[in-house]
Motif scaffolding. Structure first.
Motif, short mmCIF file in Angstrom:
data_model
loop_
_atom_site.label_atom_id
_atom_site.label_comp_id
_atom_site.label_asym_id
_atom_site.label_seq_id
_atom_site.Cartn_x
_atom_site.Cartn_y
_atom_site.Cartn_z
N ASP A 75 -29.73 -7.37 91.82
CA ASP A 75 -28.98 -8.59 91.49
C ASP A 75 -27.48 -8.30 91.52
N TRP A 76 -26.69 -9.38 91.60
CA TRP A 76 -25.24 -9.21 91.61
C TRP A 76 -24.76 -8.66 90.28
N GLY A 77 -23.73 -7.82 90.36
CA GLY A 77 -23.06 -7.38 89.15
C GLY A 77 -22.13 -8.46 88.63
N GLN A 78 -21.52 -8.21 87.47
CA GLN A 78 -20.60 -9.19 86.88
C GLN A 78 -19.27 -9.18 87.63
N TRP A 79 -18.64 -10.36 87.66
CA TRP A 79 -17.30 -10.44 88.25
C TRP A 79 -16.30 -9.74 87.33
N SER A 80 -15.32 -9.07 87.94
CA SER A 80 -14.26 -8.44 87.15
C SER A 80 -13.31 -9.50 86.62
N THR A 81 -12.43 -9.08 85.68
CA THR A 81 -11.49 -10.04 85.10
C THR A 81 -10.40 -10.40 86.09
N CYS A 82 -9.75 -11.53 85.83
CA CYS A 82 -8.69 -12.01 86.72
C CYS A 82 -7.50 -12.44 85.87
N PRO A 83 -6.23 -12.17 86.29
CA PRO A 83 -5.86 -11.25 87.36
C PRO A 83 -5.75 -9.84 86.80
N GLN A 84 -5.64 -8.87 87.66
CA GLN A 84 -5.52 -7.49 87.20
C GLN A 84 -4.04 -7.12 87.16
N GLY A 85 -3.59 -6.69 86.00
CA GLY A 85 -2.21 -6.23 85.87
C GLY A 85 -1.29 -7.22 85.20
N GLY A 86 -1.70 -8.45 84.92
CA GLY A 86 -0.82 -9.43 84.30
C GLY A 86 -1.63 -10.40 83.48
N GLN A 87 -0.89 -11.29 82.76
CA GLN A 87 -1.59 -12.29 81.97
C GLN A 87 -1.93 -13.54 82.77
N CYS A 88 -1.23 -13.81 83.86
CA CYS A 88 -1.50 -15.02 84.63
C CYS A 88 -1.07 -14.78 86.06
N GLY A 89 -1.44 -15.72 86.92
CA GLY A 89 -1.08 -15.59 88.33
C GLY A 89 -2.30 -15.44 89.21
N GLY B 8 -4.94 -13.28 91.83
CA GLY B 8 -5.56 -11.96 91.91
C GLY B 8 -6.87 -12.02 92.66
N LEU B 9 -7.67 -10.97 92.52
CA LEU B 9 -8.98 -10.88 93.15
C LEU B 9 -10.01 -10.52 92.09
N GLN B 10 -11.17 -11.17 92.19
CA GLN B 10 -12.32 -10.79 91.37
C GLN B 10 -13.30 -10.03 92.25
N VAL B 11 -13.87 -8.98 91.69
CA VAL B 11 -14.75 -8.11 92.47
C VAL B 11 -16.08 -8.01 91.75
N ARG B 12 -17.18 -7.95 92.52
CA ARG B 12 -18.50 -7.64 91.96
C ARG B 12 -19.22 -6.73 92.95
N ASN B 13 -20.28 -6.11 92.52
CA ASN B 13 -20.93 -5.12 93.39
C ASN B 13 -22.42 -5.36 93.50
N LEU B 14 -23.01 -4.69 94.49
CA LEU B 14 -24.45 -4.69 94.74
C LEU B 14 -24.91 -3.24 94.81
N THR B 15 -26.16 -3.00 94.43
CA THR B 15 -26.72 -1.66 94.60
C THR B 15 -28.07 -1.78 95.28
N LYS C 139 -19.65 -9.93 104.54
CA LYS C 139 -18.53 -10.84 104.28
C LYS C 139 -17.81 -10.42 103.00
N GLU C 140 -16.50 -10.34 103.11
CA GLU C 140 -15.72 -9.95 101.94
C GLU C 140 -15.86 -10.98 100.82
N SER C 141 -16.07 -12.25 101.21
CA SER C 141 -16.10 -13.30 100.19
C SER C 141 -17.29 -13.15 99.25
N VAL C 142 -18.30 -12.40 99.69
CA VAL C 142 -19.46 -12.25 98.81
C VAL C 142 -19.17 -11.20 97.74
N LEU C 143 -18.39 -10.19 98.08
CA LEU C 143 -18.11 -9.10 97.17
C LEU C 143 -16.82 -9.31 96.39
N GLN C 144 -15.87 -10.06 96.96
CA GLN C 144 -14.65 -10.33 96.23
C GLN C 144 -14.16 -11.73 96.56
#
Length: 1430
Positions: A1130-1144, A1146-1153, A1179-1184
């Motif tokens: 199953d898909w992993g959890q999406w990462s937090t957004c954005p990385q490095g700041g409070q707003c703006g 960014g990219l969310q990433v999830r993984n497969l195994t 497709k990159e859109s599936v992972l991020q």
């Protein structure tokens, strides 16, 4: 004078000329008027066009009559009408013939939307809509020529069929306003003193329809109440805004000389120098080389009002990066297409099996970074070969099925505990399966005849949907034979009335079968019992009495004539001579009581017999009695003695031992020589093809107390038959398909170290053997190893050393404060080449084809900074115990110079040990399937059913019953039942009742109303609780289901029932095509109809009450993983957004195994290398995914609300449309008060849905409180909404008294009438309204007589009071305030009082002055005057 004459003559001339001119104009106008009148008086008239005559097609002509008529209606000559306006009398036309039927047709479009019908004024009626409005919908109707779809005259199609209607009436529901939910709670306010807003939102439940009002604002905002900011503290909050990364670009050429710069490696203990540079930056790079560039992003500090601020105000540690290394994107490059291959078509049969041809291209260079991935490298297209008649005809394929297998009542119990299943009788609903397979049908050349080959082939060859492989079935529940109670013993009868030998006969009693046995080996018990008797009689006189006739007079002794008829034991009248052996009664004495005689009642019925049979020690007896109704008068006949008022007689004199015929079960049907000879002449129900045989059984005469006795003790006339003809069932041999073709060995090559590839074949049982037919073969599946498989060419990827870590150029980095040191994260690249088996260089495309995915060309790297802490990689986690509360940990340690730095020793910032809870598996169980029968006297190891049996086994008492369980893990997936219970089933105690009297249950609760909507019937019942045993009291008359019913009428609200589903059963694999228990199968579930009413919520009701169209599926396909089968997790959890700041941005990433399954039901899995699962999603859109968090001051949309429930458009509670609608919405949120006005807009989506409901919208009100109440709109499912309820029917929120309460000291009461304030009493008028408020005197002067004062103050006549009220002095205004003149009078009175006081003072003062100078008197006199006081 002459001059005057000269002027007169011209004047006269002009005057005469003018008259002539006027006369001429008048004549012309008259002529024109006559012509105009003539033109208006005569008009052309035309008749209808005639039929088209002439040749078929467009050469036809049609005509019509044209004539000239006067305005008054009479016909005249054509010359009287204007020839220019004459209509045409002939026209060319299309002559339709019968053979044109195939050439033309009507084309009818779908009906457009129903529109309101405009009225005479051109506007739609604006009156109040109650349920629906009349509308009109239209469609286009055209006559078309079929060949080229061109439009022709409608008359052509009307020749064959009438024109379909182009308009029809319809209904338009009333306008429905947008319906929105209640507002959510207010959002939280900030904790600081900064100005902020809090919001609340609501969602769209139903969109506006049919011209209803649009949706209101979905957002409400209000300013937060924030405390004043202390001195020196900012009133704004600040957020760090992170922008999106810019385009990846190469550095400026002047930065290239930075390559080769050396820097110390602070991560190692030694003082070795490591080189970090820009090796990828070269003016001329080779094809395929990876280029590393850099990309930047903007970081801004944003104030809470949306304005930019100094970056230093947004303090964050560590500060987010504004630059990073990146890979220059490069698209995949391929070669040109190769030439097309030859067509693969080898057979010809229309276009059912077309051929294909293909072409290829190879990869020159792979995609790098975000470049375009490689396109398809192979292309196929359909082709055909000329001269199809020379090709073999292509095979055709069709679906075939085997016989349905036996019905299985419980797939779950059968799969989990087959041993236990043998002992427990399951019944009710189940499933049965069959094999579905595809077969080939060929056409013999030259014969054009279909020849079927039953060998199964791959199912993909069969077109169309496959027949169902499973269906629901019903397994009848076993039920024992139910018989009635014994009848009374019959008379003594001989064996045969024709041949009576001896004086011995039989008395018999019998019982009937009430319920036939189902599914049990034991049949019904014997139905007739007999006992021996003496003096049997075949015939007897049946006597009917006449009236009693007195011998003398009208009363006293007399005689009664008897009429006797001879009848047999069946009640049929027979000749009198058959009763000649018996005396024929003719006359019997009787007595008619006289008026003075003793009057005695008739005899009562005989009492029940005291014994059911007679033995040596006990005989049955019964009695009857009569009573004295009136004592005799003088001279009358005396009453009989007491002993004459009772009679006794013997009864049930038959012995207690009785006899009956017992039979063994019928034997199987077998051939018989005599019957076989008769087969040619007997037709057995039309099924004599397999012959008629015989069945035999043994018959015994049984004694009730001691077992088998001689047959003479039982009546021969009722002896059961020992032989009967039967139908010899035809033998059914097992029918098996031929073996399928061997599965193809792979044409593609195999790796040299691969395990041996096997090919298999199978065959399918089409018909099972029965009735002694040939048995089915044991082998249905065969395997063998493939031979001569080519070995794949060996190619491998060779990876070269990673380059040095490439950082962002110094010119970019040094522009950012705090980043002057060349360290941090960067990228490093490496070369990857392709080698053959002999280590020769090869094309990249060969490795991509034979060696799998290309290894990574770029990876992230880290150049440690001076102050960085460096660690070893984390160790593996320690092992876990099976305890749910256990923990596991992993470690790492400092390396190099970091071990000596104090900050690195801080384990809170740089932890060296991580501990976490071990994963804990929790399982829950749910019962599944039916309860088993009650098992008496045995444990669960060897259960024995509580059915009738022989020996010492108990037939009643305490026992246990069993039920299978389904075990689920925390994710709701089925696991092995042993995880929840060691046995896989649950048990509970039960009781098989021992012999008792018949007992009925209490009345059941009333059933649901038989109608799901409207009037119906509800029923309650009593049912048989315990059958009578061993002579217990019998049951009252029951129906076939052993129940008694009571029914009353009822009324059911609509939509009171809904479907409820139980969990799916485990996947049942039922295929014989593979030897492994995995692959595709079926799973079932139970679906119940339950009541949603308040008083019976959740109660199961008959399925017929629920909507059958909405019934959920009872069965679905499923699959089980095979051993060693790899699958993507199953898909992993999406990462937090954005990385490095409070707003703006960014990219969310999830993984497969990639995981491998062990094929168990529990679906446990363990991670393996990703390569085993093939290609993961490319497709990159599936992972991020790009993401964004709004900054202060930004307007942003909320997330989509949940889809609302499916709602139908209904009129009077009935659905107006087949599909419903459901909506969702997004509201706009403003972050700061300054931008609130510019932030507007909201989004709504509506989609069709099925299975909707009709909802009503009703106004709801609270109780009145101070003449105010709350009014809101509520949907019929209990949801409070805004919109939906008609505004014209909205109840009042504020209650006003009518007329208004304007009397002094009055107010509007809760009852809506005027009352008086406390301390005042109401004085009412004759019409019931308040007249005035009078002060209660008792509150002011308790000694006053309230009645007297009330009587004085109360007006004598209310009407007189009304008359004078208008001009009498009224100190109060209508609103209860004092009038102005009252204030004036008060002020005047006050001034008068002051004046009087002042005047009195002056007068007193003058008097004192007068007394100050009196004449002198003697003191003694004064003293003496006061003598009295002394």
């Amino acid at each position: 004078m002459l001059l005057q004459q000269n002027w007169v003559s011209p004047h006269w001339a002009w005057q005469s000329l003018g008259k002539s001119f006027l006369l001429f104009v008048f004549l012309m106008l008259q002529t024109a008027d006559l012509e105009a009148r003539r033109g208006h008086q005569f008009v052309w008239k035309t008749g209808h066009w005639g039929r088209c005559i002439g040749d078929c097609g467009s050469g036809g002509v049609r005509s019509r009559a044209v004539w000239c008529t006067h305005a008054e209606g009479w016909t005249t000559y054509h010359a009287n009408c204007d020839q220019k306006d004459k209509p045409e009398s002939q026209r060319r036309c299309f002559k339709v013939c019968d053979w044109h039927l195939e050439l033309f047709e009507w084309e009818v479009s779908g009906w457009d939307r129903c529109g309101l019908v405009p009225f005479a004024g051109g506007e739609v009626e604006a009156g109040a809509c109650i349920t629906a409005q009349h509308g009109l919908q239209r469609r286009s109707v055209r006559c078309l020529q079929k060949l080229n779809r061109t439009v022709v005259a409608n008359e052509i199609c009307e020749y064959f069929t009438p024109q379909p209607p182009a308009e029809q009436a319809c209904l338009v529901p009333c306008p429905r306003d947008c319906v929105v939910s209640e507002f959510s709670g207010w959002s939280e306010c900030g904790t600081g003193c900064a100005k902020s807003l809090q919001h609340r939102t609501r969602a769209v439940i139903a969109p506006p329809l049919y011209g209803g009002a649009p949706c209101p604002n979905l957002t409400e905002s209000r300013a937060c109440v924030a405390p004043a900011c202390p001195l020196g503290e900012e009133e704004h909050a600040y957020s760090l805004r992170v922008g999106s990364w810019g385009e990846c670009r190469l550095p400026h050429p002047r930065d290239v000389d930075l390559a080769g710069r050396t820097m110390p490696d602070f991560g190692s203990d030694s003082g070795e120098q490591s080189t970090s540079g820009l090796q990828g930056y070269k003016p001329h790079h080779r094809p395929g080389e990876v280029e590393i560039g850099y990309q930047t992003r903007q970081i801004r500090c944003v104030r809470s009002d949306g304005k930019n601020a100094v970056l230093s105000l947004c303090v964050q540690d560590p500060a987010p990066l504004t630059f990073k290394s990146c890979v220059i994107a490069k698209d995949c490059e391929t070669s040109e297409w190769s030439a097309w291959s030859s067509c693969s078509q080898t057979c010809g049969w229309g276009d059912l099996a077309p051929g294909f041809r293909s072409r290829h291209r190879s990869v020159w260079s792979v995609a790098v970074g975000a470049g375009k991935q490689c396109p398809e490298l192979e292309e196929r297209e359909v082709c055909s070969v000329g001269g199809k008649e020379l090709l073999q005809p292509c095979p055709r394929f069709a679906w075939r099925t085997s016989e349905w297998k036996a019905c299985q009542a419980s797939l779950l119990l059968d799969q989990q505990d087959p041993h236990h299943h043998k002992h427990v009788s399951l019944c009710g609903g189940g499933t049965q399966t069959r094999e579905v397979y595809c077969v080939q049908i060929t056409v013999e050349l030259g014969m054009h005849r279909l020849k079927e080959v039953t060998r199964p082939v791959d199912g993909k060859l069969c077109l169309g949907p496959a027949p169902s492989a499973s269906q629901l079935c019903n397994l009848p529940c076993p039920s024992a034979c139910v018989v009635s109670a014994w009848s009374a013993w019959g008379p003594c009868l001989p064996e045969s009335c024709q041949d009576r030998q001896g004086r011995r006969g039989f008395r018999m009693r019998q019982r009937q079968v009430i319920v036939d046995p189902v599914g049990t080996l034991a049949g019904c018990p014997h139905l007739i019992e007999s006992i021996l008797c003496e003096d049997p009689v075949c015939y007897e006189w049946i006597v009917s009495e006449g009236i009693c006739v007195a011998d003398r007079g009208k009363c006293g002794p007399g005689s009664r004539m008897l009429k006797a008829v001879c009848k047999n034991k069946k009640g049929e009248e027979v000749p009198h001579h058959l009763c000649s052996e018996l005396p024929r009664p003719e006359v019997v004495a009787c007595e008619i009581p006289c008026a003075t005689d003793c009057v005695i009642s008739e005899w009562s019925p005989w009492s029940p017999c005291s014994h059911s049979c007679s033995s040596k020690n006990a005989e049955g007896s019964q009695s009857r009695s009569r009573s004295i109704l009136a004592l005799p008068a003088e001279g009358g006949r005396a009453c009989p003695p007491d002993r004459a008022l009772q009679e006794h007689r013997a009864c049930n004199g038959h012995p207690c031992v009785h006899f009956f015929w017992e039979t063994s079960p019928w034997s199987s049907c077998s051939k018989d020589a005599l019957v076989t000879a008769l087969n040619a002449t007997i037709n057995w129900s039309g099924e004599a093809a397999c012959g008629v045989g015989v069945q035999t059984r043994k018959v015994f005469c049984m004694k009730s107390s001691s077992g088998q006795v001689t047959p003479k003790r039982c009546p021969e006339s009722i002896r059961p038959e020992t032989m009967r003809p039967c139908l010899l069932l035809c033998k059914k041999d097992c029918v098996v398909t031929p073996f399928s073709e061997w599965t193809r060995c792979p044409t593609a090559c195999q790796p040299g170290n691969a395990t041996a590839v096997k090919q298999s074949r199978y065959r399918i049982i089409v018909q099972d053997a029965a009735h002694g037919g040939q048995a089915c073969p044991d082998t249905l599946y065969e395997e063998r190893e493939c031979e001569d498989i080519p070995i794949c060419p060996v190619y491998r990827w060779k990876t070269h050393r990673w380059s040095h870590c490439v950082l962002v150029p110094d010119s970019v980095r040094q522009g950012v404060p705090g980043h002057s040191e060349a360290c941090g994260h960067g990228l490093q690249s490496r070369a990857v080449t392709c080698l053959s088996e002999h280590n020769d260089s090869a094309d990249v495309g060969d490795c991509m084809r034979w060696a799998g995915a290309m290894p990574a060309l770029v990876q992230e790297c880290l150049v440690p900074c001076k102050d960085d802490c460096t660690f070893t990689p984390w160790s593996k986690f320690t092992a876990c115990s099976f305890d749910c509360e256990s923990t596991r940990s992993r470690r790492r340690s400092l390396t190099g110079r970091s071990r000596k730095r104090d900050k690195c020793q801080n384990t809170e910032v740089y932890p060296q040990v991580e501990t976490e809870l071990c994963p804990c598996e929790v399982f829950t169980s749910q019962p599944h399937g039916n309860w088993s029968d009650c098992i008496i006297g045995g444990g669960t190891s060897e259960p024995r059913l509580g059915t009738r049996s022989h020996g010492d086994t108990k037939e009643c008492g305490e026992g246990v019953r069993l039920r299978a369980i389904a075990c689920y893990d925390t994710t709701g997936r089925l696991v092995e039942p042993s995880r929840c219970s060691s046995s896989g089933y649950i048990e509970e105690s039960c009781t098989v009742p021992c012999p008792f009297d018949c007992k009925l249950s209490d009345w059941s609760s009333w059933s649901p109303c038989s109608s799901s909507c409207g009037p119906g019937v509800k029923v309650r019942s009593k049912w048989l609780k315990e059958k009578p045993y061993n002579g217990g009291r019998p049951c009252p008359k029951l129906d076939l289901k052993n129940q008694v019913y009571e029914a009353v009428p009822c009324y059911a609200e609509c939509h009171q029932y809904s479907w409820v589903v139980e969990p799916w059963s485990p996947c049942k694999i039922n295929s014989e095509q593979n030897s492994l228990h995995c692959g595709e199968g079926i799973q079932t579930r139970k679906v119940r109809c339950v009541s949603t009413a308040e008083d019976h919520g959740g109660e199961t009701v008959p399925n017929a009450l629920c909507d059958q169209a909405e019934m959920p599926a009872l069965m679905q396909k499923c699959s089980l993983y095979c051993p060693s089968e790899c699958a993507v997790s199953d898909w992993g959890q999406w990462s937090t957004c954005p990385q490095g700041g409070q707003c703006g941005d960014g990219l969310q990433v999830r993984n497969l195994t990639c995981v491998v399954h062990d094929a168990s039901v529990s679906v446990t899995s363990k991670p393996v290398a990703n390569a085993l699962c093939g290609e993961l999603p490319s497709k990159e859109s599936v992972l991020q995914l790009p993401c964004s968090v709004p900054c202060p001051g930004d307007c942003h949309l909320t997330e989509w609300s949940e889809w609302s429930s499916c709602e139908l458009t209904c009129i009077n509670g009935r659905s107006f449309e087949t599909t419903g609608r459901q909506s969702r919405s997004r509201a706009f949120i403003s972050q700061s008060p300054e931008n609130q006005e510019s932030c507007s807009g909201q989004v709504m989506e509506t989609r069709p849905c099925s299975g909707g409901k009709c909802y009503d919208y009703l106004w709801k009100t609270s109780l009145w409180r101070d003449n105010v109440r709350t009014v809101w709109c509520q949907r019929s499912d209990g949801i409070n909404v805004t919109g939906g309820c008609a505004l014209r029917t909205k109840p009042a929120e504020v209650r006003h008294c009518s007329p208004a309460c304007r009397k002094p000291f009055s107010y509007c009461t809760q009852r809506g009438v005027c009352g008086c304030e406390r301390g005042y009493t109401e004085i009412m008028r004759s019409d019931g309204f308040l007249d005035y408020c009078m002060k209660v005197p008792g509150l002011e002067d308790k000694k006053a007589d309230v009645k007297t004062i009330a009587g004085k103050n109360k007006p004598v006549n209310s009407k007189m009071h009304d008359i004078f009220k208008g001009w009498s002095i009224q100190p109060f205004n209508p609103d209860g305030k004092l009038k102005m003149w009252v204030y004036g009078v008060s002020a005047g009175g006050f001034l008068i009082i002051i004046f009087l006081i002042f005047t009195s003072y002056l007068m007193c003062k003058k008097t004192k002055q007068h007394q100050s100078t009196p004449p002198q008197q003697k003191p003694l006199t004064l003293a003496y005057d006061g003598d009295i006081d002394m």
